[in-house]
Design an enzyme around this catalytic site. Structure first.
Site, mmCIF file in Angstrom:
data_model
loop_
_atom_site.group_PDB
_atom_site.id
_atom_site.type_symbol
_atom_site.label_atom_id
_atom_site.label_comp_id
_atom_site.label_asym_id
_atom_site.label_seq_id
_atom_site.Cartn_x
_atom_site.Cartn_y
_atom_site.Cartn_z
ATOM 1 N N LYS A 175 0.840 -1.205 0.000
ATOM 2 C CA LYS A 175 0.000 0.000 0.000
ATOM 3 C C LYS A 175 0.876 1.257 0.000
ATOM 4 C CE LYS A 175 -3.840 -2.409 2.077
ATOM 5 N NZ LYS A 175 -4.524 -2.867 3.292
ATOM 6 N N GLN B 198 -4.765 -1.372 9.390
ATOM 7 C CA GLN B 198 -4.592 -2.693 8.786
ATOM 8 C C GLN B 198 -5.198 -3.779 9.685
ATOM 9 O OE1 GLN B 198 -3.234 -3.368 5.670
ATOM 10 N NE2 GLN B 198 -3.969 -5.439 6.066
ATOM 11 N N ASP C 287 -11.178 3.096 3.950
ATOM 12 C CA ASP C 287 -11.610 1.699 3.791
ATOM 13 C C ASP C 287 -13.136 1.601 3.728
ATOM 14 O OD1 ASP C 287 -9.782 -0.308 3.368
ATOM 15 O OD2 ASP C 287 -9.164 -0.426 5.467
#
Ligand code: NAD
Length: 301
Positions: free
Chosen positions: A54, A98, A121
């Site tokens: 990422k 994460q 997200d």
């Protein structure tokens, strides 16, 4: 192999990333530098790889990336304090936590602590609710990537019957909401469904997000169906370790009109849409800041 049927996720992701890079350059010329903060708790090897990818992709796209690491035995309070600091930092546009977190954390509470405007997200309840109401909100990256692949492969999705296999908050449920928004008739099947295969056989579009290697073979699929395989499963085969999807690719290929491979299908789209969401968040925050300062100016008259 009939490559004409292959949905090339890498190529599609590169197209998205090219646009993201151009958008970032345009924004920088206007004094806006999109920034993504990534939080990693502990040292899960798979998460380390995801975070590295990422950050790499962000740097390639011109997005400023900030990496925050907490040791595995950090407390929930320490994590919440870090999130609060990043929420308050106007130079940070996106916050990615994460997952999975070590077992002693309350994952849902931590996700809920992220400012919904920075929730790249799309897991905050404000964004989840907005998606189900059809509002323009930050949406989860993997389902957004799947939608792009489907639109590229099928064009207009209106009126098609889509079956989503799996009902997780990360993939299955938002996928169903996005398909509904695109005017599909949507069926969601899951571990308690008694007729998953029969329902799947009726589908024009199948999105598999289960986490069971090669569960779906040709006998599940209507001839000409379009298949998006979200599953990533590591198996040992012929003495070597490899990744396979939830769909038995070799069995399904002759039956379908288009299918994503694993790897090289949905995976690259997830990261590409994380970058896209970061840019969207940066633009929305810049607009909000501008209208706020205009409001302050007006209120002084
Ligand atoms: P999850 O475990 O949270 O959910 C799995 C879902 O599958 C559940 O809703 C369950 O009801 C359903 N299910 C289980 N057994 C079933 C059965 N026999 N029949 C029908 N449904 C069944 O998993 P998830 O987070 O949604 O991920 C699913 C898969 O997608 C995993 O392999 C994961 O690694 C992969 N994934 C890939 C990406 C990507 O970027 N490509 C992103 C997220 C998840």
């Amino acid at each position: 192999m009939n490559t004409a049927k292959l949905i090339d996720g890498k190529a599609a992701a590169n197209r998205v990333l090219k646009q993201v890079k151009a958008d970032v350059q345009r924004l920088k010329r206007k004094g806006i530098e999109p920034a993504l903060a990534v939080i990693l708790v502990g040292q899960d090897p798979a998460s380390e790889v995801y975070v590295r990818n990422k950050i790499l992709r962000a740097e390639e796209s011109g997005i400023r990336s900030l990496e925050y690491r907490l040791v595995a035995n950090s407390s929930q309070a320490e994590l919440l304090a870090l999130i609060a600091t990043l929420n308050a930092d106007a130079s940070v546009n996106g916050i990615l936590l994460q997952l999975p977190l070590p077992a002693h954390f309350e994952e849902a509470r931590a996700l809920q602590a992220i400012d919904p405007r920075k929730d790249v997200d799309g897991f905050h309840s404000e964004n989840v609710g907005g998606l189900s109401q059809g509002r323009d909100v930050l949406t989860p990256c993997t389902p957004s990537g799947c939608m792009q692949l489907l639109e590229d492969a099928c064009g207009d999705l209106s009126g098609k019957h889509a079956v989503v296999i799996g009902r997780s908050n990360i993939v299955g449920k938002p996928m169903a909401a996005l398909l509904l928004q695109a005017h599909c008739s949507v069926t969601v099947v899951h571990s308690r469904s008694t007729d998953a295969k029969a329902l799947c056989q009726l589908a024009d579009i199948v999105v598999a997000a289960v986490g069971r290697p090669r569960m779906i073979d040709a006998s599940w699929l209507k001839p000409g169906a379009v298949v998006i395989d979200v599953g990533i499963n590591r198996i040992e085969e012929n003495g070597r370790s490899r990744l396979v999807g939830d769909v038995d690719f070799d069995s399904a290929l002759p039956q379908v009109s288009a299918i994503t491979p694993v790897p090289g299908g949905v995976g690259p789209m997830t990261i590409a849409f994380l970058m896209k969401n970061t840019v969207t968040a940066a633009v929305q925050q810049a607009h909000a800041q501008r209208s706020q300062s205009e409001a302050v100016c007006l209120s002084t008259y």
